[in-house]
Enzyme design. Structure first.
Site, PDB file in Angstrom:
ATOM      1  N   HIS A 148     107.216   0.710  48.920  1.00  0.00           N
ATOM      2  CA  HIS A 148     107.581  -0.688  48.755  1.00  0.00           C
ATOM      3  C   HIS A 148     108.713  -0.793  47.759  1.00  0.00           C
ATOM      4  CE1 HIS A 148     107.215  -5.009  48.149  1.00  0.00           C
ATOM      5  NE2 HIS A 148     106.580  -5.009  49.305  1.00  0.00           N
ATOM      6  N   ASP A 150     100.568  -3.226  54.891  1.00  0.00           N
ATOM      7  CA  ASP A 150     100.480  -2.923  56.320  1.00  0.00           C
ATOM      8  C   ASP A 150      99.585  -1.732  56.635  1.00  0.00           C
ATOM      9  OD1 ASP A 150     102.050  -4.994  57.230  1.00  0.00           O
ATOM     10  OD2 ASP A 150     103.907  -3.916  56.855  1.00  0.00           O
TER      11      ASP A 150
HETATM   12  N1  CMC Z   1     107.693   7.561  53.610  1.00  0.00           N
HETATM   13  C1  CMC Z   1     108.416   8.587  53.093  1.00  0.00           C
HETATM   14  N2  CMC Z   1     109.331   8.419  52.131  1.00  0.00           N
HETATM   15  C2  CMC Z   1     109.517   7.198  51.665  1.00  0.00           C
HETATM   16  C3  CMC Z   1     108.800   6.086  52.141  1.00  0.00           C
HETATM   17  C4  CMC Z   1     107.865   6.313  53.154  1.00  0.00           C
HETATM   18  N3  CMC Z   1     107.151   5.292  53.687  1.00  0.00           N
HETATM   19  N4  CMC Z   1     109.204   4.969  51.507  1.00  0.00           N
HETATM   20  C5  CMC Z   1     110.154   5.359  50.648  1.00  0.00           C
HETATM   21  N5  CMC Z   1     110.349   6.706  50.755  1.00  0.00           N
HETATM   22  C6  CMC Z   1     111.294   7.503  49.992  1.00  0.00           C
HETATM   23  C7  CMC Z   1     112.676   7.395  50.628  1.00  0.00           C
HETATM   24  O1  CMC Z   1     112.850   8.390  51.620  1.00  0.00           O
HETATM   25  C8  CMC Z   1     113.574   7.591  49.431  1.00  0.00           C
HETATM   26  O2  CMC Z   1     113.582   8.965  49.114  1.00  0.00           O
HETATM   27  P1  CMC Z   1     114.914   9.668  48.514  1.00  0.00           P
HETATM   28  O3  CMC Z   1     115.142   8.968  47.197  1.00  0.00           O
HETATM   29  O4  CMC Z   1     114.527  11.106  48.406  1.00  0.00           O
HETATM   30  O5  CMC Z   1     115.994   9.386  49.517  1.00  0.00           O
HETATM   31  C9  CMC Z   1     112.808   6.865  48.311  1.00  0.00           C
HETATM   32  O6  CMC Z   1     111.433   6.924  48.695  1.00  0.00           O
HETATM   33  C10 CMC Z   1     113.240   5.413  48.149  1.00  0.00           C
HETATM   34  O7  CMC Z   1     113.062   4.801  49.405  1.00  0.00           O
HETATM   35  P2  CMC Z   1     113.905   3.598  49.989  1.00  0.00           P
HETATM   36  O8  CMC Z   1     113.845   3.603  51.483  1.00  0.00           O
HETATM   37  O9  CMC Z   1     115.243   3.576  49.328  1.00  0.00           O
HETATM   38  O10 CMC Z   1     113.069   2.392  49.466  1.00  0.00           O
HETATM   39  P3  CMC Z   1     113.348   0.902  49.836  1.00  0.00           P
HETATM   40  O11 CMC Z   1     112.884   0.120  48.671  1.00  0.00           O
HETATM   41  O12 CMC Z   1     114.732   0.705  50.320  1.00  0.00           O
HETATM   42  O13 CMC Z   1     112.413   0.677  51.112  1.00  0.00           O
HETATM   43  C11 CMC Z   1     110.526   0.298  52.438  1.00  0.00           C
HETATM   44  C12 CMC Z   1     111.167   0.121  51.067  1.00  0.00           C
HETATM   45  C13 CMC Z   1     109.260  -0.533  52.512  1.00  0.00           C
HETATM   46  C14 CMC Z   1     111.480  -0.200  53.529  1.00  0.00           C
HETATM   47  C15 CMC Z   1     110.231   1.793  52.638  1.00  0.00           C
HETATM   48  O14 CMC Z   1     109.295   2.219  51.674  1.00  0.00           O
HETATM   49  C16 CMC Z   1     109.724   2.083  54.041  1.00  0.00           C
HETATM   50  O15 CMC Z   1     110.532   2.252  54.953  1.00  0.00           O
HETATM   51  N6  CMC Z   1     108.373   2.158  54.248  1.00  0.00           N
HETATM   52  C17 CMC Z   1     107.815   2.386  55.547  1.00  0.00           C
HETATM   53  C18 CMC Z   1     107.791   1.102  56.362  1.00  0.00           C
HETATM   54  C19 CMC Z   1     106.741   0.134  55.846  1.00  0.00           C
HETATM   55  O16 CMC Z   1     105.601   0.490  55.617  1.00  0.00           O
HETATM   56  N7  CMC Z   1     107.145  -1.150  55.704  1.00  0.00           N
HETATM   57  C20 CMC Z   1     106.254  -2.206  55.257  1.00  0.00           C
HETATM   58  C21 CMC Z   1     106.655  -2.719  53.903  1.00  0.00           C
HETATM   59  S1  CMC Z   1     105.432  -3.794  53.145  1.00  0.00           S
HETATM   60  C22 CMC Z   1     105.337  -5.208  54.103  1.00  0.00           C
HETATM   61  C23 CMC Z   1     106.616  -5.844  54.439  1.00  0.00           C
HETATM   62  O17 CMC Z   1     107.552  -5.912  53.636  1.00  0.00           O
HETATM   63  O18 CMC Z   1     106.706  -6.334  55.541  1.00  0.00           O
END
Ligand code: CMC
Length: 374
Positions: A256, A310
């Site tokens: 998140h 989720d």
């Molecule tokens: N699985 C594996 N690695 C992850 C995940 C994950 N679910 N989430 C973040 N990371 C890693 C990402 O690869 C990155 O690593 P590095 O620094 O080595 O490149 C680091 O953590 C930072 O991630 P980010 O994608 O820059 O984080 P963000 O704040 O931009 O994205 C997120 C947040 C929710 C989009 C992301 O965590 C994600 O894609 N999660 C999976 C999808 C999900 O469950 N979404 C529901 C979110 S909660 C409800 C809602 O908002 O609707």
């Protein structure tokens, strides 16, 4: 003047002042108008929480009774609104049907209707649209809403034709409370951006539904169950996760932008799930989820990646027999309250959104006539 810093995803960039909800991502704290979401999920109802979010304070008994009555009176759809649903492809995703039907709904109401009337229509009818599309896509008649049932129980009835047991109605109600609002995020921002142009509230909510539908936002709950299916058995969860991390796969339902600990909504949902399972039995997907979470605590926890809302919501819904592609529409029929609260706030101090860009293209290029181009 120096160039403003570009922040991809607007990370940490404030886009509005808001008094609606508050998150402390390190302390797993989420408050709606100052009240902890855990207390609301345990003590309140979706109707009462909706009033709290929309109006800023808990309702009096009289205010709640009138709001409840007004919502009930606004639940039904006109024949032509149901006909729109019948014209949509039955194989299409219900989020797309919801987005289209909400935009169309605005055409049935006068452009200058009072904002509160629009709010009542949108909160009450979004639920009916979700249930009605599900029935008509299966060749069944849409069911008329029942005024003797609360918001969550009536949804279950309109979807399945069955009245839910009291514990099932309670769990659904708590799920709606937990999804109702969550500070600034992609869909809420979309609602505020569209609202800032003074577009009608039906377009505002339709745009927010589009933003919520993506797999990085609300669409993740559906993908969580697909991931649990792919893992297959709880004994394979750790190996699956190690491989997913090695191949840089996103683990759905984890991570998140704000929470660097377990999402408080995931904790409450897990408690609710345990409660539902006393009635429905503990599904294999839940055992797999528990093993995956245990493995992730060690492998992803140090990076601040923990289960989000989720991760458990889909398991709860599927144990109630709700099809996967309705999980995100159910998120939307709750979040419509948060979006409308933000829309109301935006309209009070509105300035149209008009951000900047960092230009990276070419300048001062000549126009080459078509026949002279290489
Ligand atoms: N699985 C594996 N690695 C992850 C995940 C994950 N679910 N989430 C973040 N990371 C890693 C990402 O690869 C990155 O690593 P590095 O620094 O080595 O490149 C680091 O953590 C930072 O991630 P980010 O994608 O820059 O984080 P963000 O704040 O931009 O994205 C997120 C947040 C929710 C989009 C992301 O965590 C994600 O894609 N999660 C999976 C999808 C999900 O469950 N979404 C529901 C979110 S909660 C409800 C809602 O908002 O609707």
């Amino acid at each position: 003047m120096s160039e403003p810093e570009f922040r991809p995803g607007l990370a940490d960039v404030p886009v509005a002042e808001s008094a609606i909800s508050f998150i402390d991502g390190k302390r797993a704290r989420l408050e709606y108008r100052g009240i902890a979401v855990e207390a609301l999920a345990r003590e309140s109802t979706f109707e009462e929480t909706s009033w709290l979010l929309l109006k800023g304070a808990l309702p009096t008994q009289r205010e709640l009774a009138l709001f409840d009555r007004d919502l009930k009176q606004n639940r039904s759809l006109k024949y032509r609104q149901i006909d729109i649903l019948k014209c949509l492809p039955p194989s299409g995703h219900p989020m797309e049907a919801l987005q289209a039907s909400l935009a169309a709904l605005g055409m049935f109401f006068p452009a200058k209707e009072d904002a509160w009337e629009s709010i009542l229509h949108l909160v009450a009818k979004t639920t009916t649209l979700v249930a009605a599309f599900h029935r008509v896509r299966h060749g069944e008649e849409a069911l008329a809403p029942r005024e003797d049932l609360g918001h969550a129980a009536n949804f279950f009835y309109m979807l399945t034709g069955k009245e839910p047991s009291a514990p099932v109605a309670r769990v659904l109600d708590a799920c709606l409370i937990l999804h109702a609002e969550h500070t600034m995020n992609a869909s809420t921002f979309a609602a505020r951006v569209v609202g800032s142009t003074q577009a009608n509230p039906y377009s505002v909510i339709s745009a927010a539904v589009g933003a919520l539908s993506g797999p990085l936002h609300g669409g993740a709950n559906e993908e969580v169950l697909e991931m649990l299916d792919e893992i297959g058995d709880h004994s394979k969860a750790k190996a699956w996760l190690e491989d997913a991390i090695a191949t840089k796969k996103k683990i759905m339902g984890f991570g998140h932008r704000v929470y660097k600990v377990k999402d408080p909504r995931a904790t409450v949902l897990q408690e609710l799930a345990e409660h539902v399972f006393t009635e429905t039995g503990r599904p294999a997907a839940y055992e797999t989820a528990l093993s995956l979470e245990a493995a992730a605590n060690t492998l992803l926890g140090p990076k601040g990646i923990y289960p989000n809302v989720d991760f458990f919501s889909g398991i709860v819904y599927s144990s109630l027999g709700i099809p996967r592609d309705l999980f995100t529409p159910m998120f939307a029929m709750s979040r419509v309250v948060g979006w409308l609260s933000h829309w109301t706030e935006q309209m009070r101090h509105n300035r149209i959104f008009r951000p900047e860009q960092v230009f990276t293209g070419q300048r001062d290029q000549p126009f080459i006539p078509l026949e002279q181009r290489p």
